[in-house]
Scaffold this motif. Structure first.
Motif, PDB file in Angstrom:
ATOM      1  N   GLY A 242     -13.155 -12.797 -23.266  1.00 65.64           N
ATOM      2  CA  GLY A 242     -13.735 -14.154 -24.143  1.00 65.64           C
ATOM      3  C   GLY A 242     -15.061 -14.281 -23.628  1.00 65.64           C
ATOM      4  N   SER A 243     -15.743 -13.273 -23.260  1.00 65.98           N
ATOM      5  CA  SER A 243     -17.261 -13.455 -23.132  1.00 65.98           C
ATOM      6  C   SER A 243     -17.916 -13.046 -24.541  1.00 65.98           C
ATOM      7  CB  SER A 243     -17.527 -12.281 -22.106  1.00 65.98           C
ATOM      8  OG  SER A 243     -19.010 -12.242 -21.860  1.00 65.98           O
ATOM      9  N   THR A 244     -18.518 -14.268 -24.867  1.00 71.60           N
ATOM     10  CA  THR A 244     -19.362 -14.171 -26.235  1.00 71.60           C
ATOM     11  C   THR A 244     -20.632 -14.851 -25.657  1.00 71.60           C
ATOM     12  OG1 THR A 244     -18.520 -16.333 -26.891  1.00 71.60           O
ATOM     13  CG2 THR A 244     -17.256 -14.224 -27.631  1.00 71.60           C
ATOM     14  N   GLU A 245     -21.205 -14.581 -24.611  1.00 64.60           N
ATOM     15  CA  GLU A 245     -22.403 -15.225 -24.136  1.00 64.60           C
ATOM     16  C   GLU A 245     -23.727 -14.731 -25.018  1.00 64.60           C
ATOM     17  OE1 GLU A 245     -25.487 -15.687 -20.522  1.00 64.60           O
ATOM     18  OE2 GLU A 245     -23.278 -14.842 -20.205  1.00 64.60           O
ATOM     19  N   THR A 246     -24.393 -15.580 -25.675  1.00 63.28           N
ATOM     20  CA  THR A 246     -25.574 -14.784 -26.287  1.00 63.28           C
ATOM     21  C   THR A 246     -26.819 -15.060 -25.517  1.00 63.28           C
ATOM     22  OG1 THR A 246     -24.740 -15.680 -28.424  1.00 63.28           O
ATOM     23  CG2 THR A 246     -27.088 -15.384 -28.494  1.00 63.28           C
ATOM     24  N   LYS A 247     -27.325 -13.938 -25.215  1.00 62.99           N
ATOM     25  CA  LYS A 247     -28.703 -13.920 -24.291  1.00 62.99           C
ATOM     26  C   LYS A 247     -29.660 -14.525 -25.075  1.00 62.99           C
ATOM     27  CE  LYS A 247     -26.845  -9.645 -21.957  1.00 62.99           C
ATOM     28  NZ  LYS A 247     -27.138  -8.289 -21.651  1.00 62.99           N
ATOM     29  N   ASP A 248     -30.496 -15.452 -24.012  1.00 65.46           N
ATOM     30  CA  ASP A 248     -31.732 -16.120 -24.581  1.00 65.46           C
ATOM     31  C   ASP A 248     -32.945 -15.051 -24.611  1.00 65.46           C
ATOM     32  OD1 ASP A 248     -33.318 -16.169 -21.900  1.00 65.46           O
ATOM     33  OD2 ASP A 248     -31.644 -17.260 -21.407  1.00 65.46           O
ATOM     34  N   ALA A 249     -33.943 -15.467 -25.429  1.00 67.61           N
ATOM     35  CA  ALA A 249     -35.101 -14.366 -25.562  1.00 67.61           C
ATOM     36  C   ALA A 249     -35.856 -14.047 -24.275  1.00 67.61           C
ATOM     37  CB  ALA A 249     -36.197 -15.329 -26.338  1.00 67.61           C
ATOM     38  N   ASP A 250     -35.835 -14.730 -23.152  1.00 68.79           N
ATOM     39  CA  ASP A 250     -36.223 -14.557 -22.180  1.00 68.79           C
ATOM     40  C   ASP A 250     -35.561 -13.515 -21.325  1.00 68.79           C
ATOM     41  OD1 ASP A 250     -38.551 -16.063 -22.266  1.00 68.79           O
ATOM     42  OD2 ASP A 250     -37.604 -18.171 -20.977  1.00 68.79           O
ATOM     43  N   THR A 251     -34.159 -13.412 -21.337  1.00 71.68           N
ATOM     44  CA  THR A 251     -33.485 -12.494 -20.574  1.00 71.68           C
ATOM     45  C   THR A 251     -33.487 -11.308 -21.416  1.00 71.68           C
ATOM     46  OG1 THR A 251     -31.790 -14.237 -19.904  1.00 71.68           O
ATOM     47  CG2 THR A 251     -31.104 -11.734 -20.087  1.00 71.68           C
ATOM     48  N   VAL A 252     -33.637 -11.296 -22.779  1.00 66.52           N
ATOM     49  CA  VAL A 252     -33.736 -10.023 -23.445  1.00 66.52           C
ATOM     50  C   VAL A 252     -34.706  -9.441 -23.070  1.00 66.52           C
ATOM     51  CG1 VAL A 252     -34.010  -9.063 -25.834  1.00 66.52           C
ATOM     52  CG2 VAL A 252     -32.135 -10.723 -25.267  1.00 66.52           C
ATOM     53  N   ALA A 253     -36.153  -9.987 -23.050  1.00 64.80           N
ATOM     54  CA  ALA A 253     -37.449  -9.620 -22.728  1.00 64.80           C
ATOM     55  C   ALA A 253     -37.442  -9.054 -21.264  1.00 64.80           C
ATOM     56  CB  ALA A 253     -38.353 -10.574 -22.898  1.00 64.80           C
ATOM     57  N   LEU A 254     -36.656  -9.643 -20.418  1.00 64.75           N
ATOM     58  CA  LEU A 254     -36.681  -9.178 -19.015  1.00 64.75           C
ATOM     59  C   LEU A 254     -36.157  -8.033 -18.926  1.00 64.75           C
ATOM     60  CD1 LEU A 254     -37.584  -9.545 -16.039  1.00 64.75           C
ATOM     61  CD2 LEU A 254     -35.483 -11.016 -15.751  1.00 64.75           C
ATOM     62  N   GLU A 255     -34.638  -7.825 -19.591  1.00 62.86           N
ATOM     63  CA  GLU A 255     -33.994  -6.565 -19.705  1.00 62.86           C
ATOM     64  C   GLU A 255     -35.024  -5.378 -20.324  1.00 62.86           C
ATOM     65  OE1 GLU A 255     -29.453  -7.855 -20.456  1.00 62.86           O
ATOM     66  OE2 GLU A 255     -30.720  -7.357 -22.255  1.00 62.86           O
ATOM     67  N   LYS A 256     -35.819  -5.455 -21.075  1.00 65.28           N
ATOM     68  CA  LYS A 256     -36.430  -4.784 -21.936  1.00 65.28           C
ATOM     69  C   LYS A 256     -37.641  -4.102 -20.981  1.00 65.28           C
ATOM     70  CE  LYS A 256     -39.210  -3.381 -26.002  1.00 65.28           C
ATOM     71  NZ  LYS A 256     -40.464  -2.821 -25.136  1.00 65.28           N
ATOM     72  N   SER A 257     -38.076  -5.213 -20.108  1.00 67.09           N
ATOM     73  CA  SER A 257     -39.338  -4.769 -19.078  1.00 67.09           C
ATOM     74  C   SER A 257     -38.758  -4.031 -18.210  1.00 67.09           C
ATOM     75  CB  SER A 257     -40.069  -6.243 -18.696  1.00 67.09           C
ATOM     76  OG  SER A 257     -40.699  -5.806 -17.705  1.00 67.09           O
ATOM     77  N   LEU A 258     -37.600  -4.067 -17.580  1.00 67.65           N
ATOM     78  CA  LEU A 258     -37.005  -3.566 -16.451  1.00 67.65           C
ATOM     79  C   LEU A 258     -36.432  -2.285 -17.009  1.00 67.65           C
ATOM     80  CD1 LEU A 258     -34.766  -6.404 -15.016  1.00 67.65           C
ATOM     81  CD2 LEU A 258     -36.820  -5.006 -13.592  1.00 67.65           C
ATOM     82  N   THR A 259     -36.193  -2.121 -18.223  1.00 67.31           N
ATOM     83  CA  THR A 259     -35.783  -0.726 -18.861  1.00 67.31           C
ATOM     84  C   THR A 259     -36.916   0.134 -19.014  1.00 67.31           C
ATOM     85  OG1 THR A 259     -33.812  -1.755 -19.964  1.00 67.31           O
ATOM     86  CG2 THR A 259     -34.724   0.263 -20.824  1.00 67.31           C
ATOM     87  N   ASP A 260     -38.096  -0.324 -19.326  1.00 68.11           N
ATOM     88  CA  ASP A 260     -39.348   0.394 -19.578  1.00 68.11           C
ATOM     89  C   ASP A 260     -39.742   0.699 -18.367  1.00 68.11           C
ATOM     90  OD1 ASP A 260     -39.009  -0.023 -22.330  1.00 68.11           O
ATOM     91  OD2 ASP A 260     -40.476  -1.652 -22.412  1.00 68.11           O
ATOM     92  N   PHE A 261     -39.507   0.143 -17.406  1.00 65.75           N
ATOM     93  CA  PHE A 261     -40.164   0.367 -15.987  1.00 65.75           C
ATOM     94  C   PHE A 261     -39.309   1.377 -15.358  1.00 65.75           C
ATOM     95  CE2 PHE A 261     -40.017  -0.329 -11.100  1.00 65.75           C
ATOM     96  CZ  PHE A 261     -41.245   0.049 -10.761  1.00 65.75           C
ATOM     97  N   LEU A 262     -37.997   1.210 -15.279  1.00 61.90           N
ATOM     98  CA  LEU A 262     -37.104   2.167 -14.581  1.00 61.90           C
ATOM     99  C   LEU A 262     -36.764   3.351 -15.535  1.00 61.90           C
ATOM    100  CD1 LEU A 262     -34.490  -0.210 -13.290  1.00 61.90           C
ATOM    101  CD2 LEU A 262     -36.331   0.857 -11.681  1.00 61.90           C
ATOM    102  N   GLY A 263     -37.069   3.338 -16.677  1.00 67.50           N
ATOM    103  CA  GLY A 263     -36.662   4.540 -17.534  1.00 67.50           C
ATOM    104  C   GLY A 263     -34.914   4.710 -17.819  1.00 67.50           C
TER     105      GLY A 263
END
Length: 298
Positions: A242-263
């Motif tokens: 039942g996990s239907t949590e919608t991620k906020d814009a800050d979390t999405v942005a942080l995920e992208k930043s970490l993904t770009d940094f780590l590859g």
């Protein structure tokens, strides 16, 4: 031998390592090594800490025939083990073949080294000669780390290999016993074993690889499919919970930043004041690079 002297040897390769031991230290008043000489073969015994365990019978027989004709061309390196007794540091294969050839005496080089240095030489010589199977090599590395507090970086310098080579070798020790037996027997290559070590069922995949004669690339594809299946199962479990949590814009942005940094793909899941960070990798090389970026010390 002091820790400082041992550290100075790091990274200088097999020739330098053995060459240094072949020569007495300039700081010593008297040479601490004996001249080359012949000793009764029964006075020489194997080193129980030698990482090499497997000796091909046909190969020993070939060497034995050569020794009967030409003798032992390269002396066996030994150290003292009591009155007129010696323990092999390097050259057990030649010693075994000499026994088969019926030699009464063998040429030796006697060196005064401690357990740590003797093990270093045995591993370096065998690795450089490619005499160890992948499992024996990994066990030798594990022995140095466990007994003498080596880091993976130090080991890489000692044997002239990269830290990632050492890390990937040590991962083979995580394989189930049945797969390790296939590896030791040569039915499975080190490349195959590395590809399946982190899969959900290494035994089943190993049997499939051996049965169908699959390549390392085929094994890597099987491992990738296994990882994708495991990820899909986890996603289904999350949805069913039942996990239907919608991620906020800050979390999405942080995920992208970490993904770009780590590859590598990064996912964040907040739980109250804490949470989880999930980093996905598709190969052992990517994992090794991640460890380097995170400042892994071992």
């Amino acid at each position: 031998m002091s820790e400082d002297v041992s550290k100075k040897r790091l990274g200088r390769g097999l020739a330098a390592l053995i060459g240094e031991i072949d020569q007495p230290s300039a700081a010593q008043a008297k040479p601490s090594v004996s001249a080359d000489r012949l000793v009764p073969i029964e006075h020489v015994s194997r080193n129980p800490r030698n990482p090499r365990r497997s000796f091909d019978t046909a190969d020993l027989e070939d060497l034995s025939r050569s020794i009967r004709q030409h003798g032992i061309v390269q002396p066996i390196m030994v150290r003292g083990a009591g009155a007129d007794r010696f323990e092999i540091i390097a050259g057990e294969r030649r010693w075994r073949a000499a026994q088969m050839a019926g030699l009464v005496e063998i040429p030796v080089i006697v060196r005064d080294v401690d357990d740590k240095t003797a093990l270093e030489i045995a591993i370096v010589e065998n690795v450089q000669r490619s005499d160890l199977n992948a499992l024996e090599e990994a066990q030798g590395y594990e022995q140095l780390i466990a007994q003498y507090d080596y880091t993976q970086n130090d080991l890489g310098e000692v044997i002239g290999k990269s830290r990632s080579h050492v890390a990937n070798s040590l991962r083979l020790l995580k394989l189930p016993e049945e797969v390790r037996a296939m590896l030791a027997e040569g039915a499975l290559s080190a490349g195959h074993a590395r590809a399946i070590v982190s899969t959900s069922d290494p035994v089943a995949l190993a049997k499939l690889i051996v049965r169908d004669g699959l390549s390392v690339r085929d094994a890597e594809r099987l491992a990738q499919k296994d990882a994708e299946k495991a990820n899909s199962s986890r996603d289904l479990e999350t949805k069913s919970a039942g996990s239907t949590e919608t991620k906020d814009a800050d979390t999405v942005a942080l995920e992208k930043s970490l993904t770009d940094f780590l590859g590598l793909k990064v996912q964040l899941a907040h739980k109250g004041q804490g949470g989880q960070m999930r980093i996905e990798y598709k190969s052992l090389e990517q994992l090794d690079e991640l460890c380097r970026l995170l400042g892994e010390k071992n």
